[in-house]
Design an enzyme around this catalytic site. Structure first.
Site, mmCIF file in Angstrom:
data_model
loop_
_atom_site.group_PDB
_atom_site.id
_atom_site.type_symbol
_atom_site.label_atom_id
_atom_site.label_comp_id
_atom_site.label_asym_id
_atom_site.label_seq_id
_atom_site.Cartn_x
_atom_site.Cartn_y
_atom_site.Cartn_z
ATOM 1 N N SER A 181 -3.586 -32.560 14.700
ATOM 2 C CA SER A 181 -5.002 -32.696 14.373
ATOM 3 C C SER A 181 -5.714 -31.371 14.167
ATOM 4 C CB SER A 181 -5.705 -33.495 15.461
ATOM 5 O OG SER A 181 -5.488 -32.910 16.721
ATOM 6 N N HIS A 209 -3.833 -39.513 13.139
ATOM 7 C CA HIS A 209 -4.410 -38.902 11.936
ATOM 8 C C HIS A 209 -3.611 -39.220 10.676
ATOM 9 C CE1 HIS A 209 -7.764 -36.447 13.393
ATOM 10 N NE2 HIS A 209 -7.060 -36.284 14.498
ATOM 11 N N LYS A 240 -10.418 -43.675 13.934
ATOM 12 C CA LYS A 240 -10.462 -42.633 12.907
ATOM 13 C C LYS A 240 -10.594 -43.305 11.540
ATOM 14 C CE LYS A 240 -8.695 -39.112 15.857
ATOM 15 N NZ LYS A 240 -7.580 -38.843 16.751
#
Ligand SMILES: *Cc1c(COP(=O)(O)O)cnc(C)c1O
Length: 393
Positions: A181, A209, A240
């Site tokens: 990340s 991610h 996310k």
């Protein structure tokens, strides 16, 4: 006044003196390309809302409808009486989307790591962990009581060496972030799979991610490398790219079944509300219907990163929309972020202990929600601040 909290005051003062104090900003608008931060409207380069779903009209109406049907709270932990049909439906839809046998959802990605690691390994076991793995993997590994052996970042050869050097153990598990990340680089999954298979170890990848970003229509890192069926455990987050909140474990049926029996955050903490589960189902549906958002995200990232390099910025080793702008000292990163904010661009400085000392940076998060003129506005401000602060020639 001398009391039990003096040491905390001293620690806080030290953080301020060393520019490591985290100032937390308050947002007063929906998440999107522009947001209102501490009363000021700014271009948002900070959020993990990769696809712009956090304020999507379809997700919002799915959430509202779920509140009408189910109310607001789950009212019990899932193993007692808090499993709603929307939770079950979400797990079914996620399994289909990811191409796995089963999934189980948790309150967050953080909790998912805290659930799965202690359920699969214990005191007699060993975890081989990439040295840059996310804090929630580190905490889950510690909680398990297993021996933790760190291998060099994204280095399957060092992993193999560490495995050969490690003495007796009962079971072993290899764990890595899918996308890292802070740097935006991708784990070498095919090589990690080979090492894990050769030594008959479980392999776990945290795809927080990677989802909504990598693979066909955002199906994640396993799909990106075509490794279906060869990664035992995938960790996902719904907070996310999915734009809501929650986490899940995806993989083999037996692992998911075991987590319903032994995943402590499942057994001892209430689930995400129906509204969030329903919004997540809508997000899965949007991703299954069309690849447009994922394509726009990747195109935006390619454009922005290319232009930043042309300006002369060092964007590190990124292979994803995560865009580190390497600056070095914490003070410089802090001042740079402040200057951006004064020019209506919101991008946070990332410093020790999130990244190593001397590797402070601004991290720009590109999203599908940014139209080209927003990216150009960001580039113009970065260029101006970079020259003024003598980061650029
Ligand atoms: C963000 C992140 C998490 C935590 O996800 P939450 O759903 O916000 O708890 C876990 N693992 C990795 C690798 C992450 O980047």
């Amino acid at each position: 006044m001398s009391d039990k909290l003096n040491w905390i005051r001293a620690e806080l003062d030290a953080l301020r003196t060393n520019n490591l104090y985290n100032t937390i900003r308050t947002i007063d608008s929906p998440q999107g390309a522009w947001i209102v931060v501490d009363g000021k409207r700014v271009l948002n380069f900070c959020s993990n809302n990769y696809l712009g779903l956090a304020n999507d009209a379809r997700l919002k109406s799915a959430a509202q409808e779920a509140i009408r049907v189910y109310g607001v709270g789950p009212a019990a932990v899932r193993s007692i009486a808090g499993t709603l049909s929307v939770h079950v439906e979400l797990e079914r839809r996620l399994a289909e989307f990811k191409g796995v046998e089963a999934t189980i959802s948790f309150q967050s990605g953080f909790n998912s790591n805290g659930a799965v690691l202690p359920a699969l390994v214990g005191k007699e076991d060993v975890i081989f962990s990439d040295e840059l793995n996310h804090a929630s993997i580190i905490d889950g590994a510690r909680l398990s009581g297993a021996k933790i052996v760190r291998y060099a970042h994204n280095d399957p050869e060092d992993l193999e060496t560490k495995i050969l050097e490690t003495g007796e153990y009962r079971r072993a598990l290899v764990v890595t972030d899918g996308v890292f990340s802070m740097d935006g680089d991708i784990a070498p999954l095919p090589q990690l799979v080979e090492v894990a298979e050769r030594h008959d170890m479980l392999l776990m990848v945290d795809d927080a991610h990677g989802e909504g970003v990598l693979g066909r229509g955002g199906r994640g890192i396993v799909d990106h490398f075509g490794m279906h069926g060869r990664v035992d455990i995938e960790v996902g987050t719904l907070s996310k790219a999915f734009g809501v909140v929650g986490g899940y474990i995806a993989g083999r049926r037996e692992i998911v079944e075991w987590l319903r029996q032994r995943g402590r955050p499942f057994l001892f903490s209430s689930a995400i509300p129906a509204a969030d589960a329903a919004a997540c189902i809508e997000a899965v549906e949007i991703l299954e219907d069309s690849t447009t958002l994922v394509e726009r995200l990747l195109e935006n990232a390619r454009y922005f990163q290319g232009e930043m390099r042309k300006l002369g910025f060092d964007t590190g080793a990124t292979e994803t929309p995560i865009t580190p702008v390497m600056l070095g000292e914490a003070q410089l990163a802090q001042d740079f972020s402040k200057a951006l904010f004064e020019n209506d661009v919101f991008a946070m400085a990332i410093k020790y202990p999130t990244v190593p000392q001397g590797k402070a940076r601004i991290r720009v998060m590109i999203s599908a929600a940014h139209p080209r003129e927003d990216l150009d506005k960001g580039l113009e401000v970065f260029g101006r601040v970079g020259r003024k602060m003598e980061v650029l020639a």
